[in-house]
Design a protein around this motif. Structure first.
Motif, PDB file in Angstrom:
ATOM      1  N   TYR A   8       0.839  -1.208   0.000  1.00 19.35           N
ATOM      2  CA  TYR A   8       0.000   0.000   0.000  1.00 19.35           C
ATOM      3  C   TYR A   8       0.870   1.253   0.000  1.00 19.35           C
ATOM      4  N   ASP A  20      -6.721   6.326  -5.687  1.00 20.03           N
ATOM      5  CA  ASP A  20      -6.261   5.431  -6.754  1.00 20.03           C
ATOM      6  C   ASP A  20      -5.610   4.167  -6.188  1.00 20.03           C
ATOM      7  N   ARG A  23      -8.368   1.911  -5.003  1.00 16.69           N
ATOM      8  CA  ARG A  23      -9.051   1.270  -6.139  1.00 16.69           C
ATOM      9  C   ARG A  23      -8.207   0.104  -6.686  1.00 16.69           C
ATOM     10  N   LYS A  24      -6.912   0.305  -6.790  1.00 19.17           N
ATOM     11  CA  LYS A  24      -6.038  -0.748  -7.312  1.00 19.17           C
ATOM     12  C   LYS A  24      -6.068  -1.995  -6.429  1.00 19.17           C
ATOM     13  N   ASN A  25      -6.140  -1.793  -5.126  1.00 16.52           N
ATOM     14  CA  ASN A  25      -6.065  -2.918  -4.198  1.00 16.52           C
ATOM     15  C   ASN A  25      -7.438  -3.404  -3.732  1.00 16.52           C
ATOM     16  N   HIS A  26      -8.493  -2.813  -4.304  1.00 20.36           N
ATOM     17  CA  HIS A  26      -9.859  -3.248  -4.015  1.00 20.36           C
ATOM     18  C   HIS A  26     -10.207  -3.139  -2.526  1.00 20.36           C
ATOM     19  N   ILE A  27      -9.776  -2.040  -1.925  1.00 17.59           N
ATOM     20  CA  ILE A  27     -10.161  -1.762  -0.537  1.00 17.59           C
ATOM     21  C   ILE A  27     -10.665  -0.331  -0.468  1.00 17.59           C
ATOM     22  N   THR A  28     -11.183   0.074   0.683  1.00 15.14           N
ATOM     23  CA  THR A  28     -11.736   1.417   0.829  1.00 15.14           C
ATOM     24  C   THR A  28     -10.610   2.426   1.060  1.00 15.14           C
TER      25      THR A  28
END
Length: 297
Positions: A8, A20, A23-28
């Motif tokens: 992260y 961004d 979004r890339k790591n599919h978390i909030t």
């Protein structure tokens, strides 16, 4: 601190945005922001300058990102090496060997498979020509042959396992057993039984030329039959000492070996042969190391 936090950190630094990176790591966004804040608290250093336009790494942040990249690369390298090691410890290993060292190869295989239970070792016996042919064609991963150093096949890679000394082999009741060395002049009216080996055939031919009363009664790759004729039939034989030392103990106790004088200018070696310009897998090197230990113990 964990691997995900380091990832992260890297993503936020590269993208300049919590949104961004989230979004890339599919978390909030709050989750990735909290992860970075936890790192800053643990490292006791501000890693990013935050503004409405995004985030920019501080000097400490740049260094932290560099270390994080190095750590993750090292982890990836470790995973790759462990996977390769696991793959190398599985599958089939095809070994072609001359019969003379089968007992040593079998002993090595038993020890080897204790540490590599997923490796299936296949053993093929044959004369020198067939062993070299199998390795050259890829039918065998490696081969073991006995040859002097002048008989290289340049299509193969040669590694010496042990150097041999030519010896005369007689039974323990033979009158020849009292000799410290044998030059050949002492041999008359002797019945030879030979292991089928090019190095030994050349020595035998020389001994026969010097004294025609000697004769060859048997040439074979069957060591049991050969040394039965020595122990029971009073025949004599020739061999590199490493083949004699590979015999079962009960046979060695019935035999006496006498060094041959004048035949060490071009010594015999036990070789491991593999295909040239082909990387030798670690599992093959491991097997070879264990075989070396057997011969030098």
């Amino acid at each position: 601190m964990n691997m995900m936090q380091l990832q992260y950190l890297i993503d936020v630094g590269e993208m300049g945005s919590f949104t961004d990176a989230a979004r890339k790591n599919h978390i909030t966004v709050p989750a990735i922001s909290q992860s970075v804040s936890q790192l800053e608290s643990e490292l006791n250093a501000p890693l990013f300058l935050r503004s409405k336009k995004g985030v920019v790494p501080t000097e400490q942040g740049i260094r932290a990102i560099q270390h994080a990249l190095s750590i993750l690369r090292s982890v990836d390298k470790m995973k790759h090496e462990l996977v390769n090691t696991q793959l190398a410890s599985q599958g089939n290993v095809m070994i072609a060997t001359i019969p003379g060292i089968v007992s040593q190869v079998v002993s090595t295989t038993i020890e080897f498979t204790e540490y590599n239970p997923l490796v299936n070792v296949n053993l093929i016996e044959g004369d020198t020509k067939s062993v070299l042919r199998r390795v050259r064609s890829g039918q065998a991963d490696m081969g073991f042959v006995s040859l002097d150093s002048s008989h290289y096949d340049e299509a193969l890679a040669w590694e010496p396992i042990t150097r041999g000394t030519a010896v005369l082999v007689v039974n323990k009741k033979s009158q020849l057993r009292f000799h410290k060395t044998i030059t050949g002049d002492e041999l008359a009216h002797q019945v030879f039984v030979l292991y089928n080996d090019p190095f030994l055939r050349r020595i035998a031919q020389h001994l026969l030329i010097n004294n025609p009363s000697n004769r060859i009664a048997l040439t074979t790759n069957n060591l049991e039959a050969l040394f039965q004729m020595v122990t029971v039939g009073n025949a004599v034989s020739l061999g590199p000492d490493y083949i004699v030392s590979a015999l079962p103990v009960h046979l060695q106790e019935e035999l006496v070996t006498i060094p041959l004088s004048g035949y060490d200018s071009n010594p015999s070696y036990l070789w491991r042969v593999t295909r040239k310009n082909v990387e030798v897998p670690g599992v093959i090197e491991q097997f070879t190391s264990k075989l070396l230990a057997h011969f030098h113990s």
